[in-house]
Design a protein around this motif. Structure first.
Motif, PDB file in Angstrom:
ATOM      1  N   GLN A 176       0.832  -1.212   0.000  1.00  0.00           N
ATOM      2  CA  GLN A 176       0.000   0.000   0.000  1.00  0.00           C
ATOM      3  C   GLN A 176       0.866   1.262   0.000  1.00  0.00           C
ATOM      4  O   GLN A 176       0.620   2.210  -0.747  1.00  0.00           O
ATOM      5  N   LEU A 177       1.935   1.234   0.825  1.00  0.00           N
ATOM      6  CA  LEU A 177       2.809   2.424   0.914  1.00  0.00           C
ATOM      7  C   LEU A 177       3.657   2.576  -0.355  1.00  0.00           C
ATOM      8  O   LEU A 177       3.853   3.686  -0.851  1.00  0.00           O
ATOM      9  N   LEU A 178       4.114   1.449  -0.901  1.00  0.00           N
ATOM     10  CA  LEU A 178       4.950   1.501  -2.115  1.00  0.00           C
ATOM     11  C   LEU A 178       4.169   2.135  -3.267  1.00  0.00           C
ATOM     12  O   LEU A 178       4.726   2.859  -4.094  1.00  0.00           O
ATOM     13  N   ALA A 179       2.866   1.915  -3.280  1.00  0.00           N
ATOM     14  CA  ALA A 179       2.022   2.468  -4.358  1.00  0.00           C
ATOM     15  C   ALA A 179       1.978   3.996  -4.310  1.00  0.00           C
ATOM     16  O   ALA A 179       1.643   4.659  -5.294  1.00  0.00           O
ATOM     17  N   LYS A 180       2.352   4.587  -3.167  1.00  0.00           N
ATOM     18  CA  LYS A 180       2.344   6.054  -3.034  1.00  0.00           C
ATOM     19  C   LYS A 180       3.659   6.665  -3.512  1.00  0.00           C
ATOM     20  O   LYS A 180       3.792   7.880  -3.595  1.00  0.00           O
ATOM     21  N   LEU A 181       4.659   5.804  -3.802  1.00  0.00           N
ATOM     22  CA  LEU A 181       5.977   6.281  -4.237  1.00  0.00           C
ATOM     23  C   LEU A 181       6.178   5.923  -5.705  1.00  0.00           C
ATOM     24  O   LEU A 181       5.461   5.100  -6.252  1.00  0.00           O
ATOM     25  N   SER A 182       7.204   6.498  -6.317  1.00  0.00           N
ATOM     26  CA  SER A 182       7.534   6.038  -7.681  1.00  0.00           C
ATOM     27  C   SER A 182       9.034   5.799  -7.794  1.00  0.00           C
ATOM     28  O   SER A 182       9.849   6.583  -7.302  1.00  0.00           O
ATOM     29  N   GLY A 183       9.356   4.654  -8.408  1.00  0.00           N
ATOM     30  CA  GLY A 183      10.759   4.351  -8.693  1.00  0.00           C
ATOM     31  C   GLY A 183      11.496   3.670  -7.557  1.00  0.00           C
ATOM     32  O   GLY A 183      12.683   3.354  -7.683  1.00  0.00           O
ATOM     33  N   TRP A 184      10.818   3.445  -6.422  1.00  0.00           N
ATOM     34  CA  TRP A 184      11.476   2.757  -5.297  1.00  0.00           C
ATOM     35  C   TRP A 184      11.220   1.260  -5.394  1.00  0.00           C
ATOM     36  O   TRP A 184      10.155   0.838  -5.834  1.00  0.00           O
ATOM     37  N   ARG A 185      12.218   0.450  -5.004  1.00  0.00           N
ATOM     38  CA  ARG A 185      12.045  -0.998  -5.040  1.00  0.00           C
ATOM     39  C   ARG A 185      12.396  -1.585  -3.672  1.00  0.00           C
ATOM     40  O   ARG A 185      13.157  -0.981  -2.906  1.00  0.00           O
ATOM     41  N   ILE A 186      11.803  -2.755  -3.386  1.00  0.00           N
ATOM     42  CA  ILE A 186      12.105  -3.429  -2.120  1.00  0.00           C
ATOM     43  C   ILE A 186      13.293  -4.346  -2.364  1.00  0.00           C
ATOM     44  O   ILE A 186      13.279  -5.166  -3.287  1.00  0.00           O
ATOM     45  N   ASP A 187      14.303  -4.183  -1.565  1.00  0.00           N
ATOM     46  CA  ASP A 187      15.513  -4.989  -1.666  1.00  0.00           C
ATOM     47  C   ASP A 187      15.620  -5.763  -0.353  1.00  0.00           C
ATOM     48  O   ASP A 187      15.179  -5.274   0.687  1.00  0.00           O
ATOM     49  N   GLU A 188      16.135  -6.962  -0.418  1.00  0.00           N
ATOM     50  CA  GLU A 188      16.307  -7.702   0.847  1.00  0.00           C
ATOM     51  C   GLU A 188      17.790  -7.958   1.044  1.00  0.00           C
ATOM     52  O   GLU A 188      18.482  -8.405   0.130  1.00  0.00           O
TER      53      GLU A 188
END
Ligand SMILES: C[C@H](O)[C@H](O)[C@H]1CNC2=NC(N)=NC(=O)C2=N1
Length: 115
Positions: free
Chosen positions: A26-38
């Motif tokens: 839900q929060l990622l949808a409010k940003l652009s160009g960010w990715r989740i990295d582990e």
């Protein structure tokens, strides 16, 4: 994205739960160009910003540092010629917190501002 950038970080306790996958989505949808990295079993929020040279990359880095100190929430930053990689996560909970998304939105706000 706008409203996230205007929020402020809240204090995090060691027993604060990390965000769930659904909250992250839900929060990622409010940003652009960010990715989740582990990395090391910890989820992180990462984005690469491009610049014309090293001086601009360092200036951007300095502005992020000032905002991070103001919010007492700090990123990992790799500053290279023409490129800055910004990674947000919450060390205390070894994962992602809303603070990381607030700071990611503030990072975009800094990038969109005067270089
Ligand atoms: C004592 C100080 O408030 C804490 O160490 C803050 C500093 N900045 C921080 N930054 C990040 N990303 N995660 C933290 O857990 C954190 N904790």
């Amino acid at each position: 994205m706008k409203e996230l950038a205007q929020l402020h970080c809240s204090p995090v306790k060691a027993n604060t739960p990390a965000l769930t996958e659904d909250e992250i989505r839900q929060l990622l949808a409010k940003l652009s160009g960010w990715r989740i990295d582990e990395k090391e079993g910890e989820q992180r929020l990462q984005k690469i910003f491009k610049f014309e040279n090293f001086v601009q990359a360092v200036g951007f880095t300095d502005r992020i540092a000032a905002e991070a100190n103001q919010e007492d929430h700090h990123p990992a930053i790799l500053t290279e010629w023409g490129k800055v990689t910004v990674t947000w996560w919450t060390h205390k909970i070894k994962g992602l917190h809303q603070n990381d998304f607030i700071m990611a939105a503030k990072t975009d706000h800094i990038f969109e501002g005067p270089v």
